[in-house]
Design a protein around this motif. Structure first.
Motif, PDB file in Angstrom:
ATOM      1  N   HIS A   2       0.829  -1.466   0.013  1.00 44.63           N
ATOM      2  CA  HIS A   2      -0.137  -0.097  -0.151  1.00 44.63           C
ATOM      3  C   HIS A   2       0.916   0.895   0.481  1.00 44.63           C
ATOM      4  O   HIS A   2       1.660   1.471   1.176  1.00 44.63           O
ATOM      5  N   MET A   4       0.920   5.536   0.434  1.00 46.65           N
ATOM      6  CA  MET A   4       0.276   6.760   1.265  1.00 46.65           C
ATOM      7  C   MET A   4       1.437   7.293   1.341  1.00 46.65           C
ATOM      8  O   MET A   4       2.386   7.148   2.024  1.00 46.65           O
ATOM      9  N   TRP A  62       3.783   0.640   2.658  1.00 50.22           N
ATOM     10  CA  TRP A  62       3.320   0.077   3.549  1.00 50.22           C
ATOM     11  C   TRP A  62       3.086  -1.502   2.735  1.00 50.22           C
ATOM     12  O   TRP A  62       2.818  -1.723   1.804  1.00 50.22           O
ATOM     13  N   MET A  68      -0.379  -0.575   7.940  1.00 49.89           N
ATOM     14  CA  MET A  68      -0.716   1.288   8.054  1.00 49.89           C
ATOM     15  C   MET A  68      -1.864   1.167   9.200  1.00 49.89           C
ATOM     16  O   MET A  68      -1.602   2.462   9.698  1.00 49.89           O
ATOM     17  N   VAL A  89      -5.652  11.731   4.164  1.00 55.85           N
ATOM     18  CA  VAL A  89      -4.382  10.597   3.865  1.00 55.85           C
ATOM     19  C   VAL A  89      -4.626  10.059   2.178  1.00 55.85           C
ATOM     20  O   VAL A  89      -5.765   9.597   2.417  1.00 55.85           O
ATOM     21  N   ARG A  90      -4.287  10.265   1.279  1.00 52.66           N
ATOM     22  CA  ARG A  90      -4.625   9.736   0.061  1.00 52.66           C
ATOM     23  C   ARG A  90      -3.589   8.479   0.157  1.00 52.66           C
ATOM     24  O   ARG A  90      -2.589   7.380   0.707  1.00 52.66           O
ATOM     25  N   HIS A  91      -4.192   7.523  -0.889  1.00 49.95           N
ATOM     26  CA  HIS A  91      -3.626   5.724  -0.593  1.00 49.95           C
ATOM     27  C   HIS A  91      -4.027   5.087  -1.898  1.00 49.95           C
ATOM     28  O   HIS A  91      -4.450   5.758  -2.883  1.00 49.95           O
ATOM     29  N   TRP A  92      -3.027   4.650  -2.138  1.00 50.60           N
ATOM     30  CA  TRP A  92      -2.555   3.620  -3.258  1.00 50.60           C
ATOM     31  C   TRP A  92      -3.101   2.053  -3.533  1.00 50.60           C
ATOM     32  O   TRP A  92      -1.961   2.094  -2.556  1.00 50.60           O
ATOM     33  N   ASP A 160      -4.898   4.600  -7.292  1.00 48.37           N
ATOM     34  CA  ASP A 160      -5.982   4.814  -6.468  1.00 48.37           C
ATOM     35  C   ASP A 160      -7.539   4.370  -7.920  1.00 48.37           C
ATOM     36  O   ASP A 160      -7.751   5.472  -8.043  1.00 48.37           O
TER      37      ASP A 160
END
Length: 204
Positions: A2, A4, A62, A68, A89-92, A160
């Motif tokens: 992940h 982030m 992560w 995470m 918080v951006r997450h891909w 994303d």
């Protein structure tokens, strides 16, 4: 895997020495965090490398969702939110990873304005995938285009799917090559407790 990131944009006259001291004092606290591939403590400095802002913008890879979550719901992120306000918080979702061929540098990059021969820098490039693009083909292309550069430390590709947004993140020994697109960052510290456990190549 992940990916982030959160971005804290600071006033134009903000003393970045405050951020440098914060990282110098606390950066080591994640050097052994379970489930963390790497955390790059990133800053942008207004007027340097084309940046229009002062910004603190850590980037994470992560290895596990549990790692995470333990950070986001733990004292580290709560302390940051108390000091700066809770950032978005951006997450891909991780799609692939390339490890550089250069022997690893020390975990600490430069914490001063003067770069050294062992300093590490970073780039981040985000693109929105057109509706006409096949996402799988776009990811495959991005992985195939991962830079095979002698100064490469680590390169990651992530997506994303809520925005169909693809991010390329890379760490470099020394300044990033001129032909690499995206935002440029200074790396104040690099925590990489489980980077070696993140597999290279595509992640599906």
């Amino acid at each position: 895997m992940h990916a982030m990131q959160y971005e804290i944009t600071l006033p134009a006259d903000y003393d970045l020495g405050i951020i440098r001291k914060r990282v110098a004092d606390k950066g080591h606290l994640l050097d052994a965090h379970p489930g963390l591939g790497l955390k790059a403590y990133l800053v942008r400095e207004r007027g340097r490398d084309g940046s229009p802002v002062n910004q603190y913008a850590p980037f994470y890879l992560w290895r596990t969702a549990e790692g995470m979550n333990s950070f986001l719901w733990g004292p580290g992120f709560r302390g940051l939110s108390a000091d700066f306000g809770r950032p978005a918080v951006r997450h891909w979702l991780g799609a692939g990873l390339a490890h550089g061929a250069v022997p690893d540098a020390p975990a600490t990059s430069t914490s001063t304005s003067t770069a050294t021969s062992t300093s590490i820098t970073a780039t981040r490039h985000i693109v929105r995938l057109p509706e006409s693009d096949d996402p799988a083909e776009a990811v495959e292309r991005a992985l195939a285009e991962s830079p095979a550069h002698p100064a490469l430390h680590t390169a990651a590709v992530a997506v994303d799917p809520s925005r169909w947004e693809l991010v390329r993140f890379a760490l470099w020994y020394g300044p990033a090559p001129d032909d690499v697109p995206g935002i440029r960052y200074q790396v104040l510290h690099l925590s990489r407790p489980e980077l070696d456990r993140l597999p290279g190549g595509r992640h599906w």
